[in-house]
Design a protein around this motif. Structure first.
Motif, PDB file in Angstrom:
ATOM      1  N   PRO A  53       0.834  -1.218   0.000  1.00 49.94           N
ATOM      2  CA  PRO A  53       0.000   0.000   0.000  1.00 49.94           C
ATOM      3  C   PRO A  53       0.863   1.261   0.000  1.00 49.94           C
ATOM      4  N   LEU A  54       0.388   2.247  -0.724  1.00 46.36           N
ATOM      5  CA  LEU A  54       1.148   3.492  -0.839  1.00 46.36           C
ATOM      6  C   LEU A  54       1.422   4.111   0.532  1.00 46.36           C
ATOM      7  N   ALA A  55       0.511   3.904   1.484  1.00 47.67           N
ATOM      8  CA  ALA A  55       0.700   4.473   2.823  1.00 47.67           C
ATOM      9  C   ALA A  55       1.988   3.999   3.465  1.00 47.67           C
ATOM     10  N   GLU A  56       2.441   2.788   3.126  1.00 47.91           N
ATOM     11  CA  GLU A  56       3.672   2.266   3.713  1.00 47.91           C
ATOM     12  C   GLU A  56       4.911   2.927   3.120  1.00 47.91           C
ATOM     13  N   ALA A  57       4.777   3.512   1.933  1.00 52.27           N
ATOM     14  CA  ALA A  57       5.908   4.229   1.328  1.00 52.27           C
ATOM     15  C   ALA A  57       6.028   5.647   1.876  1.00 52.27           C
ATOM     16  N   VAL A  58       4.907   6.199   2.365  1.00 50.29           N
ATOM     17  CA  VAL A  58       4.894   7.607   2.770  1.00 50.29           C
ATOM     18  C   VAL A  58       5.911   7.943   3.867  1.00 50.29           C
ATOM     19  N   PRO A  59       6.048   7.146   4.934  1.00 49.89           N
ATOM     20  CA  PRO A  59       7.059   7.493   5.944  1.00 49.89           C
ATOM     21  C   PRO A  59       8.467   7.592   5.364  1.00 49.89           C
ATOM     22  N   TRP A  60       8.786   6.713   4.409  1.00 52.48           N
ATOM     23  CA  TRP A  60      10.106   6.782   3.769  1.00 52.48           C
ATOM     24  C   TRP A  60      10.250   8.055   2.954  1.00 52.48           C
ATOM     25  N   TRP A  61       9.189   8.464   2.267  1.00 49.65           N
ATOM     26  CA  TRP A  61       9.238   9.715   1.481  1.00 49.65           C
ATOM     27  C   TRP A  61       9.406  10.919   2.412  1.00 49.65           C
ATOM     28  N   ILE A  62       8.755  10.878   3.571  1.00 49.98           N
ATOM     29  CA  ILE A  62       8.964  11.960   4.542  1.00 49.98           C
ATOM     30  C   ILE A  62      10.438  12.007   4.948  1.00 49.98           C
ATOM     31  N   GLY A  63      10.999  10.833   5.235  1.00 49.94           N
ATOM     32  CA  GLY A  63      12.408  10.776   5.614  1.00 49.94           C
ATOM     33  C   GLY A  63      13.322  11.315   4.524  1.00 49.94           C
TER      34      GLY A  63
END
Length: 383
Positions: free
Chosen positions: A164-174
């Motif tokens: 799910p895209l939501a799981e990629a979001v924390p990495w993109w924030i980082g």
């Protein structure tokens, strides 16, 4: 967020950029920025469609790609280009080219898997470039910049793997927070280091990295584990960034400092909202970070980055504060709507966000044209 080591430096910000006629440079980099701009326009249209704003054309089809277009297609391409210019190696331009084409593919309705693969390639190139820089110039800030590239690659691989895209979001924030913090850390070397500055930065960065891993691997992309790290880095930037001193100056230097300090405030707000369980707190936290923090950094550094990337001058104008004010005012409205679950108010905030971006683009182009005209005329003759 700057091209080269001197951007953001008060001396560099206050000095007019030289007007050159490097046509090959402009022709080589302008298409990449055009691809980033396409992702931006499509991402904004998709975001407004998600808010229920009726738009002509295929905007409704872009709602699912709003996040990837804004984060990976826009910010990823711009930062990738900026890091490639700083690295000075031709192969590093493959990164922004890949992310720019991936954004184009999403806009055209192409295969999402291919676009995700191109974004992963862009992340791999940025990480490789960051590691080369860290080996050549071993320092904390180069290691942090490489860490930002690693986060972008990890997030894109999560998406490419079908998670799910939501799981990629924390990495993109980082990715975005570490790259920007790393560049501010580099510039903070201009000041005499107070005791504990480096240790506190390491602690804040480690807190953010640990929260990202926990969020992505164990909490299905929840933002709560990321909140403490965002708060810690915001506190570090507010305490140690050179902007606290340069805000007392004038002109472009003061404008950049005001944007930076405002952006750090939004980063802190994003950290607090990530810890909240209020209605639509996730939407509020994401937009506080991506618009309030990251986009404000773009607003701040555009008059410095564009001369380095395209060899054009973007003379400072006091009107630059207008798009900053529109962005921050409309973002505050949007966050208020998120926290009170006011749908119509959220749409008004979203329209204000889009207006801020359009005013910024128009203001930047107008200033560039003005700078080009002034450059052709040359310096005024002595009386």
């Amino acid at each position: 967020m700057h091209a080269g080591s001197s951007a953001g430096d008060p001396a560099a910000a206050s000095a007019p950029a030289p007007v050159t006629r490097s046509l090959p440079v402009r022709l080589g980099r302008a298409p990449l920025l055009a691809l980033a701009a396409l992702s931006m326009l499509a991402g904004v249209a998709g975001g407004l469609a998600r808010l229920g704003v009726a738009l002509p054309g295929p905007a409704a089809d872009l709602t699912l790609h709003h996040g990837p277009l804004m984060v990976a297609g826009l910010f990823g391409t711009v930062i990738g280009l900026e890091r490639a210019v700083a690295a000075g190696a031709r192969w590093t331009f493959l990164g922004p080219l890949a992310s720019g084409l991936a954004g184009l593919l999403l806009v055209a309705g192409g295969p999402v898997g291919v676009a995700a693969g191109l974004f992963a390639l862009a992340g791999l190139v940025m990480l490789a470039g960051g590691l080369v820089m860290a080996v050549r110039h071993p320092a904390l800030h180069t290691a942090v910049l490489a860490g930002g590239g690693a986060c972008w690659l990890a997030g894109n691989l999560v998406w490419l793997a079908g998670r799910p895209l939501a799981e990629a979001v924390p990495w993109w924030i980082g990715f975005l927070v570490l790259v920007i913090a790393g560049e501010r850390l580099e510039l903070s070397r201009l000041l005499k280091p107070p005791p504990g500055r480096t240790a506190l930065f390491l602690a804040a960065a480690a807190l953010l990295a640990g929260g990202i891993v926990l969020s992505s691997l164990d909490r299905a992309g929840e933002l709560a584990p990321v909140g403490p790290g965002l708060l810690a880095l915001a506190a570090w930037l507010l305490r140690y960034d050179i902007a606290r001193r340069t805000v007392r100056q004038g002109g472009l230097v003061r404008y950049v400092a005001v944007c930076l300090l405002g952006g750090y405030g939004w980063l802190a707000a994003g950290g607090l909202l990530a810890l909240s369980d209020a209605a639509f707190a996730r939407d509020a936290a994401l937009h506080a970070v991506f618009l309030g923090f990251v986009l404000t950094m773009v607003f701040a550094h555009a008059p410095i980055i564009l001369p380095a990337l395209l060899k054009v001058t973007v003379p400072y104008r006091p009107l630059f504060y207008l798009h900053v004010a529109i962005l921050h005012g409309s973002l505050a409205l949007r966050l208020l709507a998120d926290l009170t679950d006011r749908v119509e108010l959220r749409a008004c905030g979203g329209l204000g966000n889009a207006l801020a971006i359009l005013v910024f683009a128009a203001m930047t182009v107008a200033s560039a044209v003005r700078g080009r005209t002034a450059g052709r005329r040359g310096p005024p003759s002595a009386p």
